[in-house]
Design a protein around this motif. Structure first.
Motif, PDB file in Angstrom:
ATOM      1  N   LEU A  88       0.869 -39.104 -11.838  1.00 30.05           N
ATOM      2  CA  LEU A  88       0.307 -39.740 -10.642  1.00 30.05           C
ATOM      3  C   LEU A  88      -0.769 -40.746 -11.025  1.00 30.05           C
ATOM      4  N   ALA A  89      -1.588 -40.388 -11.993  1.00 31.63           N
ATOM      5  CA  ALA A  89      -2.651 -41.292 -12.433  1.00 31.63           C
ATOM      6  C   ALA A  89      -2.078 -42.543 -13.086  1.00 31.63           C
ATOM      7  N   ARG A  90      -0.994 -42.370 -13.867  1.00 31.87           N
ATOM      8  CA  ARG A  90      -0.382 -43.523 -14.540  1.00 31.87           C
ATOM      9  C   ARG A  90       0.252 -44.483 -13.553  1.00 31.87           C
ATOM     10  N   ALA A  91       0.568 -43.997 -12.359  1.00 28.33           N
ATOM     11  CA  ALA A  91       1.183 -44.880 -11.364  1.00 28.33           C
ATOM     12  C   ALA A  91       0.261 -46.028 -10.984  1.00 28.33           C
ATOM     13  N   GLY A  92      -1.045 -45.827 -11.182  1.00 24.95           N
ATOM     14  CA  GLY A  92      -2.001 -46.918 -11.011  1.00 24.95           C
ATOM     15  C   GLY A  92      -2.348 -47.275  -9.589  1.00 24.95           C
ATOM     16  N   LEU A  99      -3.673 -38.621  -4.242  1.00 32.19           N
ATOM     17  CA  LEU A  99      -4.041 -37.402  -3.521  1.00 32.19           C
ATOM     18  C   LEU A  99      -2.965 -37.006  -2.516  1.00 32.19           C
ATOM     19  N   ARG A 100      -2.311 -37.978  -1.908  1.00 37.70           N
ATOM     20  CA  ARG A 100      -1.282 -37.655  -0.918  1.00 37.70           C
ATOM     21  C   ARG A 100      -0.175 -36.803  -1.543  1.00 37.70           C
ATOM     22  N   THR A 101       0.294 -37.248  -2.692  1.00 31.90           N
ATOM     23  CA  THR A 101       1.352 -36.498  -3.374  1.00 31.90           C
ATOM     24  C   THR A 101       0.836 -35.164  -3.885  1.00 31.90           C
ATOM     25  N   ALA A 102      -0.369 -35.179  -4.451  1.00 32.52           N
ATOM     26  CA  ALA A 102      -0.935 -33.949  -5.008  1.00 32.52           C
ATOM     27  C   ALA A 102      -1.148 -32.900  -3.921  1.00 32.52           C
ATOM     28  N   LEU A 103      -1.581 -33.320  -2.742  1.00 29.46           N
ATOM     29  CA  LEU A 103      -1.784 -32.368  -1.649  1.00 29.46           C
ATOM     30  C   LEU A 103      -0.467 -31.738  -1.201  1.00 29.46           C
ATOM     31  N   LEU A 137      -8.993 -32.728  -7.444  1.00 27.28           N
ATOM     32  CA  LEU A 137      -7.872 -33.655  -7.535  1.00 27.28           C
ATOM     33  C   LEU A 137      -8.341 -35.104  -7.660  1.00 27.28           C
ATOM     34  N   LEU A 138      -9.305 -35.482  -6.840  1.00 25.73           N
ATOM     35  CA  LEU A 138      -9.767 -36.874  -6.847  1.00 25.73           C
ATOM     36  C   LEU A 138     -10.418 -37.253  -8.175  1.00 25.73           C
ATOM     37  N   THR A 139     -11.276 -36.394  -8.677  1.00 27.63           N
ATOM     38  CA  THR A 139     -11.948 -36.703  -9.939  1.00 27.63           C
ATOM     39  C   THR A 139     -10.969 -36.672 -11.105  1.00 27.63           C
ATOM     40  N   ALA A 140     -10.016 -35.747 -11.072  1.00 27.60           N
ATOM     41  CA  ALA A 140      -9.014 -35.688 -12.139  1.00 27.60           C
ATOM     42  C   ALA A 140      -8.159 -36.955 -12.149  1.00 27.60           C
ATOM     43  N   LEU A 141      -7.718 -37.391 -10.985  1.00 34.18           N
ATOM     44  CA  LEU A 141      -6.901 -38.607 -10.910  1.00 34.18           C
ATOM     45  C   LEU A 141      -7.680 -39.825 -11.381  1.00 34.18           C
ATOM     46  N   HIS A 142      -8.952 -39.872 -11.047  1.00 36.65           N
ATOM     47  CA  HIS A 142      -9.784 -40.988 -11.499  1.00 36.65           C
ATOM     48  C   HIS A 142      -9.908 -41.000 -13.017  1.00 36.65           C
ATOM     49  N   ARG A 143     -10.244 -39.875 -13.600  1.00 35.76           N
ATOM     50  CA  ARG A 143     -10.451 -39.820 -15.047  1.00 35.76           C
ATOM     51  C   ARG A 143      -9.148 -40.044 -15.809  1.00 35.76           C
TER      52      ARG A 143
END
Length: 381
Positions: A88-92, A99-103, A137-143
């Motif tokens: 999800l993070a690589r999707a950019g 977060l939408r997908t992760a939720l 989730l938000l902080t993980a996706l950011h990092r």
């Protein structure tokens, strides 16, 4: 069935009853349950306000400690969710989109069921699990999106301090953590805004908590709703120096452009959230704060001159951007940080709506060509 014509955007239309709070725009006041939201931000923890929104009363010391411990345990993500975060993070597309997908996956992994089919205790448990996971989730996706390792949550830190820790990987400064906490408390809920109403519409169908929150996040992602804090700072960057304040603002206003961070669809006075956040910013002090105050004064003066009678003041985004910048949050995380707070308000609204089995189903006025008309024959080659 008779129909009622409503104004565009449902402005001023009362669609239901709520015990969660209200925004009194002409007074410049808003509240959670029976308490001033600003008073809560100045005196109580984020966890206490979260408890208030869920249970309807502020906790005593024992209840606060138990609730804090319970929600801290829920910060850790299921393995099924952790595994997909790098992709999800690589999707950019950014943390909010991820977060939408992760939720959705969190709801599946957690066995979330339609709120229509479960009792109040299970609904509450699902809501708490989702709210506790969102900052992680938000902080993980950011990092991960920046090639950094995910930082595991800590049970010994408050929500706000843990959020800063997971975002930066460093021990949070207590003063900055408290400033972020006050911002989070001040943005937990704010009437039937677009994302809150979206969550309630989905909840009225009986869908599960995760589905309701995904819809709310989607509404928040729109630039007319959740994207202004960083844009308000962009305004300060564009002006750059005091000598440019007046000409820059006059040019924008005369061209009919909006000054980001000013004006609100509900408040006709100063936004109480802006007033509180300005005070927090001034406690930090420094050139950015001094410049922001100067810009605020000149923008309001020029708007009063060029748009008399409009009562345009700073809204929450203007000083929210300043405070978050001073606390070291990257600008791309301003709206996600707002989301980390507002998910509590969304969840409280979902729980309240779930108690009402009536589906929200308005009507629309058809304005297309008259019907029925003959269907033309398909052309034959």
């Amino acid at each position: 069935m008779s129909t009622i014509t409503a104004p565009r955007g449902l402005a001023g239309v009362v669609v239901t009853d709520t015990a969660l709070g209200d925004v009194r725009g002409r007074e410049g006041f808003y509240h959670y349950r029976q308490y001033s939201a600003v008073d809560l931000a100045q005196t109580r923890s984020f966890e206490d306000v979260w408890y208030l929104m869920v249970h309807g009363a502020l906790p005593d010391a024992a209840q606060s400690a138990a609730f804090t411990a319970r929600t801290a345990e829920l910060r850790r993500l299921p393995a099924e969710v952790r595994e997909v975060l790098p992709a999800l993070a690589r999707a950019g597309s950014g943390p909010l989109a991820g977060l939408r997908t992760a939720l959705s996956l969190l709801g599946a992994a957690g066995g979330f069921r339609p709120v229509y089919d479960i009792d109040a205790d299970r609904r509450t448990a699902d809501a708490l699990a989702a709210c506790a996971a969102v900052p992680t989730l938000l902080t993980a996706l950011h990092r991960l999106g920046r090639g950094l390792d995910l930082v595991e949550p800590r049970d010994d830190l408050s929500c706000a301090a843990n959020y800063l820790y997971m975002l930066t990987g460093s021990e949070p400064d207590p003063v900055k953590a408290r400033a972020v906490e006050q911002y989070l408390v001040s943005t937990v809920d704010h009437g039937f805004n677009a994302s809150t109403f979206t969550a309630r519409v989905i909840a009225s169908t009986g869908a599960d908590v995760a589905a309701c929150l995904v819809g709310a996040v989607g509404a928040l992602s729109g630039p007319l709703h959740g994207g202004a804090p960083s844009r308000a700072l962009d305004t300060l960057d564009a002006i750059a120096v005091p000598d440019r304040i007046d000409p820059w603002i006059r040019e924008k206003v005369l061209a009919g452009e909006r000054i980001m961070g000013f004006g609100h669809p509900v408040y006709r006075t100063e936004d109480p959230r802006s007033r509180m956040l300005r005070g927090i910013a001034q406690q930090f002090g420094g050139p950015l704060v001094d410049f922001a105050v100067q810009v605020e004064e000149r923008v309001e003066a020029i708007l009063a001159e060029l748009k008399p009678g409009r009562e345009l003041h700073t809204n929450v985004e203007f000083y929210a951007g300043v405070v978050m910048e001073l606390c070291g949050l990257p600008r791309e995380m301003f709206t996600p940080t707002f989301c980390a707070a507002r998910v509590v308000g969304w969840s409280a609204n979902i729980l309240e709506q779930a108690a009402d089995s009536k589906i929200i189903r308005p009507a629309a006025r058809y304005v297309g060509p008259p019907a029925p008309q003959p269907v033309p024959d398909a052309g034959r080659g």
